[in-house]
Motif scaffolding. Structure first.
Motif, PDB file in Angstrom:
ATOM      1  N   CYS A   1      56.930  46.233  32.466  1.00 42.51           N
ATOM      2  CA  CYS A   1      57.054  44.842  32.910  1.00 42.51           C
ATOM      3  C   CYS A   1      56.551  43.854  31.871  1.00 42.51           C
ATOM      4  O   CYS A   1      56.805  42.652  31.972  1.00 42.51           O
ATOM      5  CB  CYS A   1      56.282  44.636  34.211  1.00 42.51           C
ATOM      6  SG  CYS A   1      54.496  44.926  34.056  1.00 42.51           S
ATOM      7  N   SER A   2      55.776  44.342  30.894  1.00 40.71           N
ATOM      8  CA  SER A   2      55.189  43.564  29.790  1.00 40.71           C
ATOM      9  C   SER A   2      54.141  42.550  30.249  1.00 40.71           C
ATOM     10  O   SER A   2      53.775  41.661  29.486  1.00 40.71           O
ATOM     11  CB  SER A   2      56.272  42.849  28.980  1.00 40.71           C
ATOM     12  OG  SER A   2      56.751  41.698  29.648  1.00 40.71           O
ATOM     13  N   TRP A   3      53.628  42.682  31.462  1.00 41.26           N
ATOM     14  CA  TRP A   3      52.564  41.786  31.893  1.00 41.26           C
ATOM     15  C   TRP A   3      51.318  41.939  31.021  1.00 41.26           C
ATOM     16  O   TRP A   3      50.607  40.963  30.765  1.00 41.26           O
ATOM     17  CB  TRP A   3      52.218  42.044  33.369  1.00 41.26           C
ATOM     18  CG  TRP A   3      53.066  41.279  34.321  1.00 41.26           C
ATOM     19  CD1 TRP A   3      54.371  40.946  34.176  1.00 41.26           C
ATOM     20  CD2 TRP A   3      52.643  40.738  35.585  1.00 41.26           C
ATOM     21  NE1 TRP A   3      54.822  40.236  35.269  1.00 41.26           N
ATOM     22  CE2 TRP A   3      53.770  40.096  36.166  1.00 41.26           C
ATOM     23  CE3 TRP A   3      51.466  40.741  36.295  1.00 41.26           C
ATOM     24  CZ2 TRP A   3      53.729  39.460  37.395  1.00 41.26           C
ATOM     25  CZ3 TRP A   3      51.409  40.107  37.535  1.00 41.26           C
ATOM     26  CH2 TRP A   3      52.528  39.478  38.067  1.00 41.26           C
ATOM     27  N   CYS A   4      51.043  43.154  30.589  1.00 46.81           N
ATOM     28  CA  CYS A   4      49.863  43.382  29.754  1.00 46.81           C
ATOM     29  C   CYS A   4      49.968  42.617  28.435  1.00 46.81           C
ATOM     30  O   CYS A   4      48.946  42.228  27.849  1.00 46.81           O
ATOM     31  CB  CYS A   4      49.678  44.875  29.499  1.00 46.81           C
ATOM     32  SG  CYS A   4      51.110  45.691  28.761  1.00 46.81           S
ATOM     33  N   VAL A   5      51.193  42.405  27.960  1.00 47.65           N
ATOM     34  CA  VAL A   5      51.400  41.624  26.742  1.00 47.65           C
ATOM     35  C   VAL A   5      51.345  40.137  27.044  1.00 47.65           C
ATOM     36  O   VAL A   5      50.791  39.347  26.268  1.00 47.65           O
ATOM     37  CB  VAL A   5      52.750  41.996  26.094  1.00 47.65           C
ATOM     38  CG1 VAL A   5      52.972  41.194  24.816  1.00 47.65           C
ATOM     39  CG2 VAL A   5      52.816  43.482  25.803  1.00 47.65           C
ATOM     40  N   GLN A   6      51.880  39.727  28.174  1.00 48.80           N
ATOM     41  CA  GLN A   6      51.957  38.309  28.508  1.00 48.80           C
ATOM     42  C   GLN A   6      50.589  37.682  28.777  1.00 48.80           C
ATOM     43  O   GLN A   6      50.414  36.473  28.597  1.00 48.80           O
ATOM     44  CB  GLN A   6      52.860  38.119  29.729  1.00 48.80           C
ATOM     45  CG  GLN A   6      54.314  38.502  29.493  1.00 48.80           C
ATOM     46  CD  GLN A   6      55.151  38.401  30.753  1.00 48.80           C
ATOM     47  OE1 GLN A   6      54.802  37.687  31.692  1.00 48.80           O
ATOM     48  NE2 GLN A   6      56.260  39.124  30.788  1.00 48.80           N
ATOM     49  N   VAL A   7      49.628  38.467  29.217  1.00 45.79           N
ATOM     50  CA  VAL A   7      48.295  37.911  29.497  1.00 45.79           C
ATOM     51  C   VAL A   7      47.371  38.013  28.295  1.00 45.79           C
ATOM     52  O   VAL A   7      46.279  37.429  28.307  1.00 45.79           O
ATOM     53  CB  VAL A   7      47.637  38.622  30.699  1.00 45.79           C
ATOM     54  CG1 VAL A   7      48.463  38.448  31.952  1.00 45.79           C
ATOM     55  CG2 VAL A   7      47.397  40.093  30.398  1.00 45.79           C
ATOM     56  N   CYS A   8      47.772  38.739  27.250  1.00 41.70           N
ATOM     57  CA  CYS A   8      46.880  39.006  26.119  1.00 41.70           C
ATOM     58  C   CYS A   8      46.663  37.744  25.298  1.00 41.70           C
ATOM     59  O   CYS A   8      47.631  37.155  24.794  1.00 41.70           O
ATOM     60  CB  CYS A   8      47.459  40.110  25.235  1.00 41.70           C
ATOM     61  SG  CYS A   8      46.380  40.513  23.845  1.00 41.70           S
ATOM     62  N   PRO A   9      45.418  37.306  25.113  1.00 39.68           N
ATOM     63  CA  PRO A   9      45.166  36.084  24.338  1.00 39.68           C
ATOM     64  C   PRO A   9      45.364  36.253  22.842  1.00 39.68           C
ATOM     65  O   PRO A   9      45.451  35.259  22.122  1.00 39.68           O
ATOM     66  CB  PRO A   9      43.704  35.751  24.663  1.00 39.68           C
ATOM     67  CG  PRO A   9      43.093  37.061  25.021  1.00 39.68           C
ATOM     68  CD  PRO A   9      44.173  37.860  25.683  1.00 39.68           C
ATOM     69  N   VAL A  10      45.420  37.501  22.345  1.00 39.10           N
ATOM     70  CA  VAL A  10      45.649  37.724  20.922  1.00 39.10           C
ATOM     71  C   VAL A  10      47.042  38.280  20.654  1.00 39.10           C
ATOM     72  O   VAL A  10      47.351  38.686  19.540  1.00 39.10           O
ATOM     73  CB  VAL A  10      44.568  38.651  20.314  1.00 39.10           C
ATOM     74  CG1 VAL A  10      43.228  37.957  20.305  1.00 39.10           C
ATOM     75  CG2 VAL A  10      44.491  39.967  21.058  1.00 39.10           C
ATOM     76  N   ASP A  11      47.896  38.332  21.701  1.00 42.65           N
ATOM     77  CA  ASP A  11      49.312  38.650  21.551  1.00 42.65           C
ATOM     78  C   ASP A  11      49.543  40.044  20.947  1.00 42.65           C
ATOM     79  O   ASP A  11      50.236  40.192  19.941  1.00 42.65           O
ATOM     80  CB  ASP A  11      50.002  37.586  20.700  1.00 42.65           C
ATOM     81  CG  ASP A  11      51.523  37.684  20.793  1.00 42.65           C
ATOM     82  OD1 ASP A  11      52.014  38.088  21.862  1.00 42.65           O
ATOM     83  OD2 ASP A  11      52.205  37.375  19.800  1.00 42.65           O
ATOM     84  N   ILE A  12      48.940  41.065  21.558  1.00 40.72           N
ATOM     85  CA  ILE A  12      49.196  42.439  21.132  1.00 40.72           C
ATOM     86  C   ILE A  12      49.675  43.245  22.343  1.00 40.72           C
ATOM     87  O   ILE A  12      49.538  42.814  23.489  1.00 40.72           O
ATOM     88  CB  ILE A  12      47.952  43.114  20.523  1.00 40.72           C
ATOM     89  CG1 ILE A  12      46.841  43.243  21.580  1.00 40.72           C
ATOM     90  CG2 ILE A  12      47.456  42.356  19.302  1.00 40.72           C
ATOM     91  CD1 ILE A  12      45.679  44.101  21.132  1.00 40.72           C
ATOM     92  N   ASP A  13      50.219  44.396  22.065  1.00 42.77           N
ATOM     93  CA  ASP A  13      50.652  45.325  23.109  1.00 42.77           C
ATOM     94  C   ASP A  13      49.686  46.498  23.109  1.00 42.77           C
ATOM     95  O   ASP A  13      49.683  47.322  22.188  1.00 42.77           O
ATOM     96  CB  ASP A  13      52.081  45.798  22.837  1.00 42.77           C
ATOM     97  CG  ASP A  13      52.675  46.558  24.017  1.00 42.77           C
ATOM     98  OD1 ASP A  13      51.898  47.027  24.878  1.00 42.77           O
ATOM     99  OD2 ASP A  13      53.913  46.697  24.073  1.00 42.77           O
ATOM    100  N   ILE A  14      48.832  46.561  24.131  1.00 41.50           N
ATOM    101  CA  ILE A  14      47.809  47.596  24.184  1.00 41.50           C
ATOM    102  C   ILE A  14      48.424  48.983  24.272  1.00 41.50           C
ATOM    103  O   ILE A  14      47.774  49.982  23.938  1.00 41.50           O
ATOM    104  CB  ILE A  14      46.848  47.339  25.380  1.00 41.50           C
ATOM    105  CG1 ILE A  14      45.586  48.186  25.279  1.00 41.50           C
ATOM    106  CG2 ILE A  14      47.560  47.585  26.694  1.00 41.50           C
ATOM    107  CD1 ILE A  14      44.758  47.897  24.064  1.00 41.50           C
ATOM    108  N   ARG A  15      49.685  49.062  24.669  1.00 38.46           N
ATOM    109  CA  ARG A  15      50.346  50.358  24.775  1.00 38.46           C
ATOM    110  C   ARG A  15      50.638  50.978  23.411  1.00 38.46           C
ATOM    111  O   ARG A  15      50.963  52.160  23.317  1.00 38.46           O
ATOM    112  CB  ARG A  15      51.635  50.211  25.578  1.00 38.46           C
ATOM    113  CG  ARG A  15      51.415  49.772  27.020  1.00 38.46           C
ATOM    114  CD  ARG A  15      52.718  49.447  27.716  1.00 38.46           C
ATOM    115  NE  ARG A  15      53.409  48.321  27.072  1.00 38.46           N
ATOM    116  CZ  ARG A  15      54.584  47.851  27.478  1.00 38.46           C
ATOM    117  NH1 ARG A  15      55.200  48.400  28.521  1.00 38.46           N
ATOM    118  NH2 ARG A  15      55.139  46.831  26.860  1.00 38.46           N
TER     119      ARG A  15
END
Length: 482
Positions: A280-294
């Motif tokens: 869903c990419s929510w983890c990317v959309q909330v990230c303040p440093v714009d990274i994908d933790i996955r």
């Protein structure tokens, strides 16, 4: 340790493509989210902001509770006043802070960056102003794509007004730690001189630094944001040295989440070979440093936990078990166990406790008085007056207390040493007084040609304020008839 190293070259067939190590992805649109870690950020950030704003206004003993008076070389912190000669205490404090940061990093990663770093706290305030004026992520993206209109000007203008207001309050408050904040604010109030010109009472230096910190706050928290964490903060660069496989950090459970992909709520996704991640990419959309933790552990990640809150909300909606993204360690993901007690962490904790104990003891037993004694090194090492042997000294007394005191001088030694040629003197707060004194002893009581004495300075009204300094007393050699 899974850090992402920026790639300089990329191969694509026979061509070589170069990519800049600094690669701005443009504006980061963050999604509003609620959850456990977002609440922690509020509860940790709010006391820091309130403390920062209120401290310059507090008054103790008719002076600001915290004031770094650089022209007078006095640093008032609560009930204590420190002087340049206390610089060693500042060095100790910085070393203790560094070791504390190392200890926390070994245990829970960059939790300082995610929850208490001023860059993070102020960025959170600016993002709040952004959401308040422009709306959530989708509304902000839609607004930026729209042509300019009265609504867009009003929303953008109100956002920047709030940003500048927050930045100005920050700049004034920061300078208020070096200049009494009441005088500083009154200086911004205009007045009309006899010539008819509008003047301000603030000094040019104070005005410059206020505007400078206003501008830097506006730029850092409003425009740079994640660029500060990615490219300007040195902590991000050396954090990997302190990480180990048992360090708690935000991780994506790849074994549970892969392979990722969208699905219907009641679909048997495991039979289709899919994991819990619905992409869903929510983890990317909330990230303040714009990274994908996955993508794995990255030096950009500040461990703020927002992706954990976002993912848990999605898991809850899908009816899945939470914790696909969670605070855990590499050992926990691979072996199912985290070792909290390990030699390096234990060493850091012991070092911090020892240094903190020594620092508290030193500050607690610190006397607000210092004394320097220099023996006269003239042509004669000593003087003979009748049956008395005399040495002359220069005594420098530094009153570091927050009150004026009258001081007495005494001498101790192995014999009938006495001080002559002085009278009690009154020293104002911060005053340094230098005076010559004579120390004498009957010649027949002098036991050696070189003796150790102590010059003692004591406040008359408060005997607990005292300081002593060793000095040497020179006399004739034994058996030599002077």
């Amino acid at each position: 340790m899974g850090d992402k190293i920026p790639t300089v070259e990329e191969q694509a067939g026979d061509d070589v493509r170069y990519r800049m190590l600094y690669d701005s992805s443009g504006r980061v649109y963050t999604r509003k989210i609620s959850g456990f870690y977002q609440n922690i950020r509020r509860y940790t950030g709010l006391p820091l902001i309130v403390g920062f704003l209120l401290m310059p206004w507090l008054v103790i003993d008719d002076r600001p509770a915290m004031l770094f008076d650089l022209p007078a070389r006095k640093f008032h912190i609560l009930w204590m006043t420190f002087w340049p000669q206390d610089g060693m205490l500042l060095a100790w404090l910085l070393i203790i802070a560094a070791f504390t940061l190392f200890t926390v990093t070994v245990l829970v990663g960059r939790v300082w960056c995610g929850f208490t770093c001023p860059q993070t706290v102020w960025t959170l305030m600016f993002i709040w102003a952004e959401h308040f004026c422009e709306g959530d992520r989708n509304k902000m993206m839609k607004l930026d794509k729209q042509a300019w209109s009265l609504e867009k000007v009003a929303r953008k203008g109100s956002k920047h007004f709030l940003w500048i207001l927050i930045a100005f309050i920050t700049g004034v408050t920061f300078v208020g730690y070096f200049t009494p904040i009441r005088e500083l604010l009154l200086g911004f109030w205009p007045s009309i001189a006899e010539s008819g010109l509008v003047t301000f009472g603030i000094s040019p230096v104070a005005a410059f630094w206020t505007l400078f910190f206003t501008f830097m706050t506006y730029m850092n928290a409003g425009w740079l944001r994640e660029q500060v964490c990615k490219y300007m903060c040195p902590y991000a660069r050396f954090q990997s040295v302190m990480y180990d496989t048992d360090t708690l950090a935000v991780h994506y459970d790849k074994s549970r989440g892969e392979s990722r992909g969208p699905r219907k709520p009641n679909e048997d996704y495991k039979a289709a070979g899919k994991g819990d991640c619905i992409d869903c990419s929510w983890c990317v959309q909330v990230c303040p440093v714009d990274i994908d933790i996955r993508d794995g552990l990255q030096y950009d990640c500040i461990n703020c936990g927002l992706c954990v809150d976002a993912c848990n909300q999605v898991m809850d909606k899908m009816g899945y078990e939470p914790g696909l993204i969670r605070y855990t360690s590499e050992d926990q993901l691979e072996n199912g166990e985290t070792h909290f007690l390990r030699p390096r962490l234990f060493g850091y904790i012991v070092a911090v406790l020892v240094m903190m104990t020594a620092f508290v003891y030193t500050v607690g037993t610190r006397e607000p008085l210092s004394v320097d004694v220099i023996r006269d090194r003239g042509a004669r090492l000593y003087r003979l007056s009748h049956d008395q042997v005399q040495n002359v000294y220069t005594v420098k007394i530094n009153n570091m207390d927050r009150h004026a005191h009258s001081y007495d001088i005494a001498v101790e030694g192995d014999g009938d040493f006495r001080i002559r040629g002085y009278r009690p003197m009154e020293l104002e707060e911060g005053e340094i007084f230098t005076l010559p004194v004579r120390v004498s002893i009957p010649k027949d009581q002098l036991k050696s040609s070189k003796n150790v004495i102590n010059i003692i300075v004591t406040a008359k009204k408060d005997p607990t304020i005292t300081a002593r300094e060793k000095a040497s007393f020179i006399g004739p050699s034994q058996g030599l008839d002077e």
